[in-house]
Design an enzyme around this catalytic site. Structure first.
Site, short mmCIF file in Angstrom:
data_model
loop_
_atom_site.label_atom_id
_atom_site.label_comp_id
_atom_site.label_asym_id
_atom_site.label_seq_id
_atom_site.Cartn_x
_atom_site.Cartn_y
_atom_site.Cartn_z
CG ASP A 85 -2.20 -0.67 0.98
OD1 ASP A 85 -2.69 -0.56 -0.16
OD2 ASP A 85 -2.74 -1.30 1.90
NE ARG B 255 -14.01 18.26 -4.60
CZ ARG B 255 -13.40 18.32 -5.79
NH1 ARG B 255 -13.97 18.94 -6.79
NH2 ARG B 255 -12.23 17.77 -5.96
CD GLU C 45 -4.30 16.01 3.81
OE1 GLU C 45 -4.94 16.16 4.88
OE2 GLU C 45 -4.34 14.96 3.13
#
Lengths: 580, 727
Positions: free
Chosen positions: B352, B427, B393
């Site tokens: 992964d 978003r 982030e």
């Protein structure tokens, strides 16, 4: 070693490999059904046979059926040979009016020829009628060799095929081996041999007047009976099919079987020709010629040093004789060394080369008496046989035996590189190891147990020609030769008695079919497997490293199994010779 | 690399660096722990029982041989004229029994080390009082409200012993309590101390839903509470399985071990034949030569034991157990030895991306201002919009702003700032300040925002955005009202050292494949940076599964790690499937190994441990067989000296007498087992190298070494025996 010997060996090896290369390629085409030229010529005959025998040429057999057919075919074949011997007095082509062969010798001979061993407890010219020689022994010379080749090809198919259930058709492989390979080669060789003076006739014996009459049993002997017969055709297949059974008792030491240096060279090459060529066939069929070359290299790596060893020991001669003032130094006009039991027209080099070649291959024909070799010179042929007849070995059988060793070598190597071992992409697992162990174990067991029994029972030790360590070597050699299907005799041992005829008959049987069945079982198991792709973690099996590993495995197993026995035979004899 | 100390990473589950060699991962325990040694000695005797010995054919033959010479000894003592001198028979017999005992000791040592681990685990498996939802209620009650309400809760719970819990029982665990059984969190979020199992002291978060819902019995809830559905019956829990595993109770021989066992049995048969037939051979020789007698049976047994592969036969099971043990010390629990062995065979690794190849989350790595905007201005706005943003982030933007431009954190309230969180509709996220609307988000979202505010989206920013995307990074556009300030580049950070590790894998023939949900462009960029051989972009569970099948179809053996429930089908399909301990129950059950550290990079170490185990077996087999040559040189001349004194020429070691020669060989044969126990337990040195190089080295060390080593050793033992007065 003399320069003469070096040159002879080099010429021999170059010719051998030079001829084996095209033959190997041709055989691969034959088995893959791609030999167009030959097929155009012979395929009508091939298919005629199939029609007569009601065989479907495209039938595919699982390994069990393949093995069953091999065994049944061979048992029936042996039975026919047995019957022919038992009834030959009433059959045609018996100009010498030879009587029926006794049962234990008939049994021994039937098994011997069916198993491609050609151990002979009889002398051909005084026991077997031409009819028996040709229809019994001659036929078995072909089909026993073809059986070995068929089993090999089935084994190679096992390596090549993926997730397959079948190994091809035994009947097709058998027919093609005989019709496309053995028959044409034998025909050509027989003609060449006849050109050298090997006899080929149906007439009875010839009589010659002796130059100097001798006395025998109180009678003056003034003439000599020279046995003749259809020898050349027999000898061709005897060598090509690694059979080795001589037409005459003296085998290829007999001037009518092997008259000239040329016939000697021809026969020498034909002893190793097909086993060598099959290595190339193998490489071609697995689509990686390097694999075949690696196997052949491993054979040569064992063969050449042992050849040199025998030659050196024979050329060195007998220290006791030298002590007694005998000049045994090789020179331009003398071969020097130990000439006892050797034909003067062949000398030491050709005799040593023959002895090593005939025991490396499971041929067993001789042009000199191994019994008379120096102890270590005789140890080499014996040990070559004990290795399991895999250094060249019998046609087909030698290579499949070698590939079994490759599987064992790869198993240990695989572990050492940290991976479940694989050979040519096929994983080697418990089942393969189990069967491979049988292949190695059973002939060795037959040799050792047979020799042990012979040592214990009077019937075993009575017929020995020499006492002490040399006598022991004679017994050991006999059982080694039988159980590994070589067929040569050390000599000095009268092996026609009931004990030896039966015991060695059993050993030959075990050494052949108890090996063929597990070999085919491995083939069946490998055919079912998928192929593991090659990567950096894969251990390559075409490199010098692998050749070394394979040779090491063979030498170690062979040495460890037989060192104690050999120590009591040739090794101690050698030390005794030095000590005296 | 920018994962500095104050990296704003998830602070509960620690991120992992690429682990070094498995050896360093293992928690070191002394090889010869006194307590383990003592119990191993006792066990070595207990294992003499024929029923246990028969499982090991090689050592069973030695035991029979020892028993036989014991009889010969008594026979010699009683009759006075036995097979050989009684003292000689006695000495050989003792050496033979020690050979068996040493082999048993090796196995007991390996098992003992496992047991020590099991005992630690067993402590965690103490019976505790569990608070269980009354059984009748479990099915028809609406779980949520009633249990969440402390007052109703007590009425619906009953106290039971944890060992009486069954699958599907529902239990309530409060802070400070032990979780009574393996299960799945239905409600609540809590920090859990799993050190009893993982040895990792930092607590982990367990919560309902998602991939962190599995809890293990015997671990302790530190804060808050959990409602857990029990997923295993007593005796089948993870802890039970682990204990069974390390104790070797359920140890089955692995396929490769079986194959090797067969080969060893075959070799034993060959040597049995070679030695047994020596008796008639020597009898024949004695009769023929007229002097000497048949070889003494004692010497034949001694020769047999020396020849059969006792070294590997005695250490084989120890190697297997030690392999499992090494896994456990690397904090990996394998469900079978077969899985450990398969790990050595793996040639494709599916990894992964997130967590294995890259650090857990994307991080801001650059501010790329629009024309006419200073970088510090962009950094300032970006930081402002991220101050209240708790996503990794967001936090990485704050860190980058601090590192690059010395911007300190500001108090949102004093600025009068209102945080606008990210929603799937907008978003984007940001802050509203008096008179300012700072936003950061996906390009199209910001385009819409700027256009709505009456501005235009600059063309060169669009170009920057495309550039960033092309490099495999994620562009985050920052705008202040109608003004576009620039782009923040978010990048996957490839773990330090991983590239070298992959190169190593390639060298030993293992292909690495990166699995990611990213688009192919991003995936390709990261794949190139990390140096993997291949990648699967936009991976779905189905795509993963079919990729595994594809590789397997081509004959490859595939290993993968996984933690989510949606990984389960792929885990079940893979040949070696490592589930993360932090993962779901489904994942753990589908895999054949569980990594307690939940460190996906561990797969690389697992492969190495598997290979090391096979290599140790191969090396010791070669060594064992190679040893025989020297033993022949010691025993053969000694055995037949009476019949053929000439064979003394083979005594190349110059051993003192037949007696000392035979004894030296059997003593060497026994002590080499003891000498190699550390090697068997630790495994031979593993260095990643292509197969031929590995083989060449091992043949040299263990093959050639195996041929040569016994010569000086036997000579030294012979000298020692001579000094002691043995003649």
């Amino acid at each position: 070693m003399t320069a003469n010997a070096v040159v002879q060996f080099l010429v021999f090896l170059v010719l051998l490999i030079g001829l084996a290369l095209p033959l190997g390629a041709y055989m691969a085409r034959v088995y893959n059904g791609e030999a167009r030229m030959a097929q155009r010529l012979l395929s009508p005959i091939e298919h005629l046979f199939y029609r007569i025998a009601c065989i479907r040429s495209d039938e595919e057999m699982p390994w069990t059926k393949y093995a069953a057919n091999v065994v049944v075919f061979n048992v029936l074949g042996a039975f026919v040979v047995y019957l022919l011997q038992r009834t030959q007095a009433a059959l045609p082509l018996n100009p010498a009016h030879l009587p029926n062969v006794p049962p234990e010798v008939s049994f021994n001979t039937a098994v011997s020829f069916a198993t491609n061993t050609n151990w002979q407890t009889y002398s051909g010219e005084t026991t077997m009628s031409y009819f028996t020689q040709m229809l019994g022994l001659g036929v078995q010379n072909f089909v026993s060799a073809a059986t070995g080749m068929a089993v090999l090809i089935a084994f190679v198919r096992g390596l090549v095929r993926r997730r397959a259930e079948s190994l091809g058709s035994f009947w097709v492989d058998l027919t093609r081996s005989t019709l496309y390979i053995l028959l044409p080669l034998s025909f050509a060789l027989a003609i060449l041999l006849v050109s050298q003076g090997v006899v080929q006739t149906f007439s009875g014996s010839a009589t010659a007047e002796r130059l100097s009459p001798t006395m025998s049993n109180g009678h003056g002997v003034i003439e000599q009976v020279l046995a003749l017969g259809p020898a050349a055709s027999q000898i061709a297949i005897k060598q090509l099919g690694t059979n080795g059974g001589g037409f005459f008792n003296a085998n290829s030491a007999h001037p009518f079987e092997n008259p000239t240096p040329i016939s000697n060279l021809l026969q020498l090459i034909s002893i190793l020709l097909i086993p060598t060529a099959l290595c190339f066939t193998f490489g071609s069929m697995v689509r990686d010629r390097r694999e075949g070359r690696a196997i052949l290299s491993a054979m040569l790596v064992v063969f050449i040093p042992l050849l040199v060893a025998t030659t050196v020991f024979e050329q060195r001669g007998n220290p006791i004789l030298r002590g007694a003032g005998v000049d045994d130094v090789a020179s331009a006009i003398s071969s020097g060394g130990n000439m006892e039991g050797k034909e003067v027209r062949f000398g030491i080099t050709s005799s040593a080369l023959w002895a090593v070649a005939t025991t490396a291959a499971s041929n067993g024909s001789v042009n000199a008496m191994h019994d008379s070799f120096t102890p270590l010179g005789g140890l080499v042929p014996m040990w070559l046989i004990q290795l399991g007849e895999i250094i060249f070995g019998g046609v087909g059988s030698g290579l499949y035996g070698m590939l079994i060793y490759a599987i064992i070598a790869v198993f240990i190597a695989g572990l050492m590189v940290g991976r479940t071992p694989e050979y040519l992409g096929k994983k080697i697992e418990a089942y393969e190891i189990k069967m491979a162990s049988l292949v190695i174990l059973l002939p060795a067991a037959a040799v050792l147990i047979g020799t042990a029994v012979a040592c214990l029972v009077p019937a075993g030790s009575a017929p020995i020609g020499n006492p002490g360590s040399h006598g022991f070597s004679e017994i050991l050699y006999a059982f080694s030769s039988g159980a590994n299907n070589n067929g040569s005799a050390f000599g000095g041992l009268t092996a026609s008695g009931t004990f030896y005829a039966t015991a060695i008959g059993l050993c030959m049987w075990i050494g052949r079919y108890w090996v063929i069945v597990p070999v085919l079982a491995i083939a069946g198991s490998l055919a079912r497997k998928k192929v593991v792709p090659v990567g950096a973690g894969t251990f390559p099996t075409h490199t010098p490293l692998f050749v070394g590993l394979l040779v090491g495995t063979i030498a170690l197993v062979g040495a460890l199994t037989f060192i104690p026995a050999l120590a009591l035979g040739p090794i101690v004899e050698h030390l005794q010779l030095l000590a005296r | 690399m920018s994962h500095s100390d104050d990296s704003p990473m998830d602070n509960v589950i620690p991120e992992h660096e690429v682990p070094d060699r498995s050896r360093d991962l293992e928690r070191h325990r002394p090889l010869f722990d006194r307590r383990i040694v003592r119990s191993a000695i006792v066990d070595a005797f207990k294992k003499l029982h024929p029923r246990r010995m028969v499982k090991n054919p090689v050592m069973f033959v030695v035991e029979i041989g020892s028993a036989f010479t014991t009889l010969l000894f008594f026979h010699a003592v009683v009759t006075g004229r036995g097979d050989a001198h009684p003292a000689f028979i006695f000495a050989v017999t003792v050496s033979l029994w020690f050979t068996v005992l040493f082999a048993n000791f090796a196995e007991a040592m390996a098992e003992g080390r496992g047991k020590a681990q099991a005992d630690t685990l067993r402590k965690a498996r103490q019976d505790v009082i569990a608070r269980r939802l009354r059984r009748g209620l479990a099915h028809n009650i609406s779980l949520g409200p009633s249990l969440l309400d402390p007052e109703c809760r007590d009425a619906e719970l009953e106290e039971v012993v944890s060992s009486s819990l069954r699958e599907d029982d529902i239990v309530y665990v409060a802070a400070g309590e032990l979780i009574p059984a393996d299960g799945e969190v239905l409600e609540g979020i809590a920090s859990v101390d799993e050190s009893a199992i993982t040895g990792e002291s930092a607590p982990v978060i367990r919560e309902s839903g998602g991939d962190r819902s599995a809890v293990t019995g015997g671990t302790r809830v530190l804060s808050d509470w959990l409602i857990v559905r029990v997923t295993t019956n007593p005796g089948e829990t993870f802890l039970d399985r682990m204990i069974a595993m390390v104790e070797g109770a359920k140890r089955k021989k692995t396929p490769n071990e079986i194959a090797l066992d067969i080969l060893l049995a075959a070799l034993t048969s060959v040597f049995l034949l070679a030695t047994v037939t020596l008796f008639p051979f020597s009898k024949f020789a004695a009769t023929a030569s007229g002097h000497g007698t048949a070889v003494p049976l004692t010497i034949l047994v001694a020769l047999l034991v020396c020849l059969i592969p006792t070294t590997i036969g005695g250490l084989l099971s120890a190697i297997g157990i030690a392999g499992m043990d090494r896994m456990i010390r690397a904090n990996v629990v394998a469900t079978s030895g077969r899985a450990v062995e398969a790990a050595g065979d793996v040639d494709v690794l599916l990894l992964d991306k997130t967590g294995t190849i890259t650090l857990g989350n994307r991080q801001a790595t650059a501010f790329l201002p629009a024309r006419g905007v200073r970088e510090s201005e962009l950094a300032d706005a970006a930081q402002l919009s991220s101050l209240a943003d708790e996503t990794p982030e967001g936090r990485s933007i704050v860190v980058l702003a601090k590192n690059r431009h010395g911007l300190r954190g500001r108090d949102m309230e004093s600025l009068g700032a209102v945080f606008v969180p990210f929603t799937a509709q907008t978003r984007m996220s940001g802050v509203d300040l008096p008179g300012r609307k700072v936003r950061k988000g996906a390009t199209d979202a910001i385009v819409r925002f700027v256009t709505e505010s009456g501005g235009t989206f600059p063309v060169e920013v669009k170009a920057t955005v495309e550039d960033v995307a092309k490099q495999g990074a994620t562009p985050l556009v920052v705008a202040d009202g109608r003004r576009v300030l620039g782009v923040v580049q978010l990048k996957d950070i490839v773990k330090g050292g991983i590239m070298e590790r992959f190169a190593e894998m390639r060298r030993i023939g293992i292909k690495t494949v990166m699995i990611t949900g990213d688009n192919p462009l991003t995936a390709a960029a990261i794949a190139a940076e990390a140096g993997v051989d291949d990648f699967l972009a936009e991976a779905t569970p189905e795509a993963k599964l079919s990729m595994i099948r594809d590789y397997q179809q081509k004959g490859h053996l595939v290993a993968m790690t996984g933690d989510g429930t949606n990984d389960a089908p792929a885990l079940a399909q893979a040949d070696v499937a490592v589930a993360m301990n932090s993962g779901t129950q489904a994942a753990k059950e589908a895999g054949n190994m569980v990594d307690l550290d939940s460190n996906p990079t561990k797969l690389l170490s697992i492969v190495e441990i598997g290979k090391q185990m096979l290599m140790t077996r191969g090396a010791l087999t070669t060594f064992s067989i190679a040893n025989d040559i020297a033993k022949y040189f010691a025993i053969i001349p000694a055995a037949f000296v009476a019949t053929y004194p000439e064979l003394g020429a083979l005594n190349i070691m110059g051993l003192h007498s037949p007696t000392t020669a035979v004894l030296s060989a059997v003593i060497f044969n026994a002590f080499i087992i003891i000498g190699l126990i550390p090697l068997a337990l630790r495994g031979i040195r593993y260095r990643p190298a292509p197969a031929p190089a590995l083989l060449r080295r091992n043949i040299l060390v263990y093959g050639l070494g195996g041929v040569l080593l016994p010569f000086p050793c036997i000579k030294v033992i012979d000298l020692a025996l001579t000094t002691l007065g043995v003649s």
